[in-house]
Design a protein around this motif. Structure first.
Motif, PDB file in Angstrom:
ATOM      1  N   LEU A  31      -6.825  16.260  19.661  1.00 58.66           N
ATOM      2  CA  LEU A  31      -7.850  16.873  20.507  1.00 58.66           C
ATOM      3  C   LEU A  31      -8.152  18.299  20.064  1.00 58.66           C
ATOM      4  CD1 LEU A  31      -6.535  15.493  23.912  1.00 58.66           C
ATOM      5  CD2 LEU A  31      -8.547  14.697  22.664  1.00 58.66           C
ATOM      6  N   ASP A  32      -7.111  19.032  19.689  1.00 56.93           N
ATOM      7  CA  ASP A  32      -7.315  20.398  19.165  1.00 56.93           C
ATOM      8  C   ASP A  32      -8.183  20.348  17.910  1.00 56.93           C
ATOM      9  OD1 ASP A  32      -5.744  21.488  21.151  1.00 56.93           O
ATOM     10  OD2 ASP A  32      -3.931  21.572  19.908  1.00 56.93           O
ATOM     11  N   ALA A  33      -7.832  19.419  17.002  1.00 51.26           N
ATOM     12  CA  ALA A  33      -8.572  19.309  15.749  1.00 51.26           C
ATOM     13  C   ALA A  33     -10.011  18.860  15.991  1.00 51.26           C
ATOM     14  CB  ALA A  33      -7.868  18.332  14.813  1.00 51.26           C
ATOM     15  N   ALA A  34     -10.208  18.031  17.021  1.00 56.36           N
ATOM     16  CA  ALA A  34     -11.567  17.597  17.351  1.00 56.36           C
ATOM     17  C   ALA A  34     -12.415  18.778  17.807  1.00 56.36           C
ATOM     18  CB  ALA A  34     -11.522  16.521  18.427  1.00 56.36           C
ATOM     19  N   VAL A  35     -11.835  19.610  18.661  1.00 61.54           N
ATOM     20  CA  VAL A  35     -12.552  20.804  19.129  1.00 61.54           C
ATOM     21  C   VAL A  35     -12.848  21.731  17.955  1.00 61.54           C
ATOM     22  CG1 VAL A  35     -12.361  22.863  20.577  1.00 61.54           C
ATOM     23  CG2 VAL A  35     -11.616  20.636  21.462  1.00 61.54           C
ATOM     24  N   ASP A  36     -11.924  21.775  16.992  1.00 64.14           N
ATOM     25  CA  ASP A  36     -12.114  22.626  15.802  1.00 64.14           C
ATOM     26  C   ASP A  36     -13.084  22.012  14.790  1.00 64.14           C
ATOM     27  OD1 ASP A  36     -10.345  24.437  16.850  1.00 64.14           O
ATOM     28  OD2 ASP A  36      -8.627  23.716  15.700  1.00 64.14           O
ATOM     29  N   GLY A  37     -13.429  20.715  14.983  1.00 71.82           N
ATOM     30  CA  GLY A  37     -14.419  20.090  14.109  1.00 71.82           C
ATOM     31  C   GLY A  37     -13.858  19.334  12.928  1.00 71.82           C
ATOM     32  N   THR A  38     -12.533  19.092  12.894  1.00 72.18           N
ATOM     33  CA  THR A  38     -11.941  18.418  11.735  1.00 72.18           C
ATOM     34  C   THR A  38     -11.452  17.004  12.041  1.00 72.18           C
ATOM     35  OG1 THR A  38      -9.771  19.384  12.223  1.00 72.18           O
ATOM     36  CG2 THR A  38     -11.221  20.598  10.707  1.00 72.18           C
ATOM     37  N   PHE A  39     -11.440  16.614  13.301  1.00 73.44           N
ATOM     38  CA  PHE A  39     -10.996  15.270  13.690  1.00 73.44           C
ATOM     39  C   PHE A  39     -12.156  14.600  14.422  1.00 73.44           C
ATOM     40  CE2 PHE A  39      -8.879  12.045  16.219  1.00 73.44           C
ATOM     41  CZ  PHE A  39      -7.907  11.553  15.364  1.00 73.44           C
ATOM     42  N   VAL A  70       0.851  -1.190   0.000  1.00 66.81           N
ATOM     43  CA  VAL A  70       0.000   0.000   0.000  1.00 66.81           C
ATOM     44  C   VAL A  70       0.885   1.237   0.000  1.00 66.81           C
ATOM     45  CG1 VAL A  70      -0.145   0.106   2.525  1.00 66.81           C
ATOM     46  CG2 VAL A  70      -1.988   1.085   1.149  1.00 66.81           C
ATOM     47  N   SER A  71       0.401   2.336  -0.573  1.00 71.21           N
ATOM     48  CA  SER A  71       1.133   3.599  -0.526  1.00 71.21           C
ATOM     49  C   SER A  71       0.967   4.234   0.847  1.00 71.21           C
ATOM     50  CB  SER A  71       0.606   4.561  -1.597  1.00 71.21           C
ATOM     51  OG  SER A  71       0.884   4.059  -2.880  1.00 71.21           O
ATOM     52  N   LEU A  72       2.032   4.830   1.355  1.00 71.78           N
ATOM     53  CA  LEU A  72       2.017   5.417   2.702  1.00 71.78           C
ATOM     54  C   LEU A  72       2.268   6.909   2.629  1.00 71.78           C
ATOM     55  CD1 LEU A  72       4.086   2.670   4.575  1.00 71.78           C
ATOM     56  CD2 LEU A  72       1.598   2.939   4.530  1.00 71.78           C
ATOM     57  N   ASP A  73       1.679   7.629   3.573  1.00 70.85           N
ATOM     58  CA  ASP A  73       1.786   9.081   3.639  1.00 70.85           C
ATOM     59  C   ASP A  73       3.188   9.473   4.096  1.00 70.85           C
ATOM     60  OD1 ASP A  73       1.389  11.803   3.925  1.00 70.85           O
ATOM     61  OD2 ASP A  73      -0.565  11.593   4.894  1.00 70.85           O
ATOM     62  N   ALA A  74       3.781  10.444   3.432  1.00 76.89           N
ATOM     63  CA  ALA A  74       5.123  10.909   3.801  1.00 76.89           C
ATOM     64  C   ALA A  74       5.090  12.031   4.821  1.00 76.89           C
ATOM     65  CB  ALA A  74       5.866  11.383   2.549  1.00 76.89           C
ATOM     66  N   GLU A  75       3.894  12.549   5.126  1.00 78.39           N
ATOM     67  CA  GLU A  75       3.774  13.656   6.070  1.00 78.39           C
ATOM     68  C   GLU A  75       3.477  13.132   7.468  1.00 78.39           C
ATOM     69  OE1 GLU A  75       4.192  16.961   5.706  1.00 78.39           O
ATOM     70  OE2 GLU A  75       4.961  16.463   3.709  1.00 78.39           O
ATOM     71  N   PRO A  76       4.193  13.615   8.490  1.00 77.18           N
ATOM     72  CA  PRO A  76       3.880  13.211   9.866  1.00 77.18           C
ATOM     73  C   PRO A  76       2.424  13.527  10.221  1.00 77.18           C
ATOM     74  CG  PRO A  76       5.968  14.375   9.786  1.00 77.18           C
ATOM     75  CD  PRO A  76       5.350  14.524   8.430  1.00 77.18           C
ATOM     76  N   GLY A  77       1.858  12.710  11.055  1.00 72.56           N
ATOM     77  CA  GLY A  77       0.474  12.888  11.465  1.00 72.56           C
ATOM     78  C   GLY A  77       0.329  13.714  12.721  1.00 72.56           C
ATOM     79  N   LEU A  78      -0.795  13.537  13.399  1.00 72.90           N
ATOM     80  CA  LEU A  78      -1.135  14.323  14.585  1.00 72.90           C
ATOM     81  C   LEU A  78      -0.749  13.587  15.861  1.00 72.90           C
ATOM     82  CD1 LEU A  78      -4.751  15.489  13.595  1.00 72.90           C
ATOM     83  CD2 LEU A  78      -2.605  16.751  13.292  1.00 72.90           C
ATOM     84  N   ARG A  79      -0.199  14.329  16.812  1.00 70.24           N
ATOM     85  CA  ARG A  79      -0.023  13.816  18.158  1.00 70.24           C
ATOM     86  C   ARG A  79      -1.353  13.916  18.901  1.00 70.24           C
ATOM     87  NH1 ARG A  79       5.540  17.230  19.360  1.00 70.24           N
ATOM     88  NH2 ARG A  79       7.006  15.791  18.341  1.00 70.24           N
ATOM     89  N   ILE A  80      -1.432  13.290  20.067  1.00 62.69           N
ATOM     90  CA  ILE A  80      -2.689  13.293  20.829  1.00 62.69           C
ATOM     91  C   ILE A  80      -3.202  14.714  21.071  1.00 62.69           C
ATOM     92  CG2 ILE A  80      -3.772  12.698  23.042  1.00 62.69           C
ATOM     93  CD1 ILE A  80      -1.913  10.230  23.114  1.00 62.69           C
ATOM     94  N   PRO A  81      -2.375  15.668  21.548  1.00 62.41           N
ATOM     95  CA  PRO A  81      -2.908  17.023  21.759  1.00 62.41           C
ATOM     96  C   PRO A  81      -3.425  17.657  20.468  1.00 62.41           C
ATOM     97  CG  PRO A  81      -0.776  16.770  22.832  1.00 62.41           C
ATOM     98  CD  PRO A  81      -0.965  15.571  21.961  1.00 62.41           C
ATOM     99  N   ASN A  82      -2.735  17.367  19.343  1.00 65.35           N
ATOM    100  CA  ASN A  82      -3.184  17.902  18.054  1.00 65.35           C
ATOM    101  C   ASN A  82      -4.510  17.278  17.636  1.00 65.35           C
ATOM    102  OD1 ASN A  82       0.209  17.392  17.288  1.00 65.35           O
ATOM    103  ND2 ASN A  82      -0.648  19.371  17.826  1.00 65.35           N
TER     104      ASN A  82
END
Length: 946
Positions: A626-634, A612-624
């Motif tokens: 949670l931030d994104a969840a509050v912002d409505g995108t996670f 499978v192809s894999l993403d080359a960009e680092p993902g989100l840490r737990i605080p990120n």
């Protein structure tokens, strides 16, 4: 399948290189010089009768059963205390010896209950065995004389009982408490016929200084000290060797069973991390595995305010896959993620990060290891080239100086703490750097040479002050630095450290420590012989956690205390598989083996293997996340074996993020605090119900073996595999050994690791590959992994969390011996007898100023929130500092911690929170709300779905 039997050689092995040849009962045997006659006999399979001797303890020679004859010597010496000699001729059995031994046994049996058939030790009693071995058939003295048969039984300890009527006063329990555990809780009281084992001052075992490690129970040759579980269930009939699932020491145990019922956990003598020792948690606190609170069927609900509905596994997995597909279709590929567990096996952790990367299609994976020891990984990789500790635990036996900072091993890592105490009793010197007076500062038979009680948050300033002394007084090892380190980096560091602003005197106002103590400690570390550094979360969980780890590495390199036995920089990892969860690629920017996701050749290797192809960009840490969840995108999160709503900082932010998500999946043993916000609950399996491996704090990979059928129907790795398949990504492993084969195929430091190797060798420390086929006990021998050791300038930058008129005190946190982490397991065992609630330690001066009495309710308020708990007035903490543990959810310790974190790794700053403490009438409104929500979370519909 029977019991795993370990040979008891009677006395300890000798490490001497020279061999001595002697003859025992006509058989020649060569053994190391210093070996006892008893052990030499056992080496050729000749068991000399014994009662007071066991190879976990030093020779004692009191029972007089192990008498032998030696040609050319008068008398019948005790074989346990007699060393071998070249040409010695020994006779272990003849008519004279038999008569003497029977006479000794008669005396023992004349004062012993004749209840063998109903005794809990029947069939596993050394006294019974030895009576048979010496041929005892009658007792001439009778049983009517003065005896101890009416002595009262002590059942105060929840895990074992003490029956003095069966005691033969062999002193094995007393010696085990001294030599193995180092607590000195037991003694022999009285003289002659009145001699008896006593926990001191006529106290019960529970009220004494006994720490319930089980060493005395294991040492006892009769039923005098016996596990309550054996009394209630009966003697085990088979056993399996496995690895403890509590702290990062990684003790090996024999899980002794009757059918699928666990009878007891017995520490395994061949365990390379514990060498036959244990603590109260690993030895006794396994009852949570069958606790009534345990959830064993999957559950779902539409809203977190609804009661749970039990469903089949098929429905639960299908629902998870459907929800995650829906969320990604609506919000995008990056709208879901996963959290791996430091409680689960390497194989299970590896599969969760593979699920996120290969099936979710992103790198949104993180782990609790980041919120404790990620500064270790980053700091040591930058300075030395590897992200782990440098030594094996055995190395401490060669240390002359131990620098202990930000760790409390007697509570957090008790088996290693016992080994450390033993080395200190042998003459090693100890430097403790800690805001609190931990037990090792001063405890029976052990006292630190120096205690530097620094202010919380000033580790870097303290370590720089030590460096200043080492540089300005020319205490560094110039030859080592020139040969092994980057000279330009050393020069920059030395100039920085030598600056007057970094002297102990200049930094005294910051650290609060007497400069003369700092100077003396620096001299001892630099010139006291082999110097080893051991540290814990009190170093890493700061805004300058990574800087402090680098500062420790600087000290070790500057003084040449790296790359050999007895020295090194050693993190004491908190949970059983913190090291492993880091190794397995649980961070959003790294694959297994600490290789960045953006590295093309590394990513390609995984893509080819995983198809499978894999993403080359680092993902989100737990605080990120949670931030994104509050912002409505996670919107979706799969959490395996973690309770972030209790263990992560700034609980208000954590719960706000969780509440904003549309599908939170929790896989765990119990409905924990995070499950309050879950929409799907997948029951997990305990370490007793799974196969796999854990990696402990010394990089030791050890097998975890299944001893009973999973009560939920699946091992945790199988559940992850089911989710992947439901999402359309096939994983087809039949056994965790196949997952390890994949890990080895893709991870250079694990290249030589396999279950076959672990079965043969018992355990192995990575790196394990072509260069080190049997593993690497000590790292950086002859050279650093990165080439030249790199020094870093470690400028002290004060945390943004500052005290002031509103919040004048500094709160720091830690653990207690009987409880573990967030207490999900230990709170469901009898360990609560020692620790029913978390307490706030406060200095008498601070308590008096606030009108606070010992045991009174107090409110602890910070900028982030407030909670209440009872006060413990004590001078173990300095004025201006308060301390608590975090084992009970109602404490809400992390509701007051802030969102400050380490500059490099985002590791939370748990250890420094400005607070105010004031009298309180009881739990706060937040605690009451939390408790109410928890009760609602635990509502399950009465009629489960078929």
């Amino acid at each position: 399948m029977g019991l795993v039997h370990e040979i008891d050689y009677g006395t300890k092995a000798s490490n001497a290189a020279a061999l001595v040849t002697l003859t025992i009962d006509g058989v020649k045997v060569s053994v190391p010089e210093g070996t006892s006659v008893m052990r030499a006999a056992m080496e050729i399979g000749t068991q000399i009768p014994k009662l007071c001797a066991t190879d976990m303890l030093d020779s004692f020679g009191s029972c007089r059963l192990c008498l032998v004859e030696i040609e050319g010597r008068a008398g019948t010496p005790a074989s346990c205390t007699t060393p071998v000699a070249e040409g010695m001729v020994v006779h272990t059995q003849n008519e004279r010896l038999g008569k003497l031994r029977r006479g000794v046994m008669e005396l023992y049996i004349s004062d012993h209950p004749l209840d063998c058939l109903t005794c809990s030790a029947n069939g596993n009693c050394e006294l019974q065995d030895m009576a048979g071995a010496v041929g005892l058939r009658e007792v001439r003295y009778g049983y009517e004389g003065e005896n101890h048969l009416d002595s009262a039984k002590d059942v105060s300890n929840p895990y074992f009982q003490f029956d003095p009527a069966k005691c033969i006063v062999c002193s094995r329990c007393v010696r085990a408490c001294e030599e193995v555990q180092g607590t000195f809780a037991l003694t022999i009281a009285g003289r002659g016929f009145d001699s008896k084992v006593s926990p001191g001052m006529e106290e019960s075992f529970f009220e004494s200084e006994c720490v319930s490690c089980g060493a005395c129970v294991q040492a006892c040759p009769t039923a005098t000290l016996m596990e309550t579980s054996v009394v209630e269930i009966g003697q085990p009939e088979h056993s399996v060797v496995t690895t403890c699932a509590y702290c990062g020491v990684g003790c090996s145990f024999k899980a002794e069973m009757r059918g699928e019922e666990l009878v007891r956990m017995v520490p395994y003598k061949d365990g390379k991390a514990n060498h036959g020792h244990s603590c109260v948690k690993g030895r006794f606190a396994w009852g949570y595995a069958t606790h009534q609170d345990r959830i064993t069927r999957p559950m779902i609900r539409a809203k977190i305010s609804d009661p749970w509905r039990e469903v089949s596994w098929d429905e639960a997995i299908s629902h998870v896959a459907s929800e995650f597909r829906r969320i990604q279709a609506t919000y995008g590929k990056g709208s879901i993620g996963g959290i791996t567990s430091s409680r689960c096996t390497n194989e299970e952790t590896f599969l969760v990060q593979k699920l996120v990367r290969a099936a979710f299609g992103n790198n949104n994976v993180d782990t609790c290891a980041r919120v404790c020891h990620s500064p270790t990984g980053y700091g040591l990789s930058q300075t030395f080239g590897t992200s782990a500790g440098t030594q094996d635990f055995d190395s401490v036996e060669q240390a002359d100086v131990i620098l202990l900072i930000g760790a409390n091993p007697t509570d957090g890592h008790p088996v290693f703490g016992s080994r450390m105490k033993k080395r200190l009793r042998e003459g090693a010197k100890l430097i403790v750097i800690d805001p609190r007076r931990i037990d090792l500062v001063r405890t029976p038979h052990v006292e630190a040479a120096y205690h530097l009680p620094l202010r919380p948050g000033t580790n870097v300033a303290m370590l720089t002050a030590l460096a200043h002394v080492i540089v300005t007084e020319h205490l560094y090892d110039e030859a080592f630095v020139r040969e092994r380190c980057d000279l330009d980096a050393f020069t920059l560091w030395a100039e920085f450290a030598a600056a007057e602003r970094n002297s102990p005197e200049a930094l005294a106002a910051t650290t609060g420590v007497d400069p003369q103590l700092v100077r003396a400690a620096a001299r001892l570390y630099a010139k006291g012989g082999n110097a080893a550094i051991y540290y814990g979360l009190g170093v890493t969980e700061h805004s300058q956690g990574t800087t402090a780890v680098m500062a420790l590495a600087n000290l070790a390199m500057a003084t040449g205390n790296i790359g050999r036995v007895g020295v090194g920089v050693n993190p004491l990892r908190g949970q059983n598989n913190v090291q492993g969860s880091c190794d397995m690629g649980s961070f959003p920017h790294e694959f297994s083996g600490y290789r960045h996701v953006s590295t093309p050749e590394v990513r390609q290797a995984f893509e080819v293997d995983w198809g499978v192809s894999l993403d080359a960009e680092p993902g989100l840490r737990i605080p990120n996340m949670l931030d994104a969840a509050v912002d409505g995108t996670f919107k979706g999160l799969y959490i395996q074996g973690e309770d972030i709503a209790q263990s992560d900082p700034d609980i208000k932010h954590v719960t706000a993020g969780l509440a904003a998500m549309e599908c939170v999946v929790v896989q765990d043993l119990f409905l924990n605090e995070t499950a309050q916000f879950a929409h799907v609950f997948l029951p997990g399996s305990t370490f007793l119900e799974k196969n796999g491996t854990f990696t402990n704090a010394e990089r030791r990979i050890q097998l975890v073996r299944k001893v009973m059928t999973p009560k939920n129907g699946y091992e945790d790795w199988e559940v992850t595999q089911l989710i992947a398949k439901a999402l359309g990504y096939d994983m087809n492993y039949a056994h965790p050994s196949e997952i390890m084969d994949e890990i080895a195929r893709l991870t250079p430091s694990f290249a030589g690791v396999s279950f076959d190797l672990l079965e043969r060798q018992g355990s192995v420390q990575w790196p394990c590959n072509e260069k080190a086929p049997e593993g690497t006990p000590v790292m950086h021998v002859g050279g650093f992994v990165r080439g030249q050791g790199r020094f870093f300038v470690t400028e002290y930058v004060a945390t943004d969390e500052k005290t002031g008129p509103r919040f004048p005190l500094l709160l720091t946190t830690g653990r207690i011996l009987s409880q573990y982490n967030v207490g999900a397991q230990t709170r469901r065992t009898a360990n609560t007898a020692w620790h029913e609630e978390d307490l706030l330690e406060i200095h008498p001066h601070d308590a008096e100023q606030r009108g606070i009495n010992d045991g009174a309710w107090v409110k602890v308020a910070s900028r982030a929130g407030e909670t209440s708990l009872r006060a413990k007035v004590t001078d173990r903490v300095a004025p201006g500092v308060v301390y608590t543990t975090f084992h009970h959810p109602m404490t809400l310790a992390n509701i007051v911690t802030t969102d400050y974190s380490d500059w490099a790794t985002n590791c939370p700053e748990y250890k420094v929170t400005a607070v105010q403490v004031s009298p309180s009438n009881g739990p706060t409104e937040s605690q009451q709300t939390y408790a109410d929500l928890g009760r609602r979370t635990r509502q399950i519909e009465a009629t489960p779905a078929e």
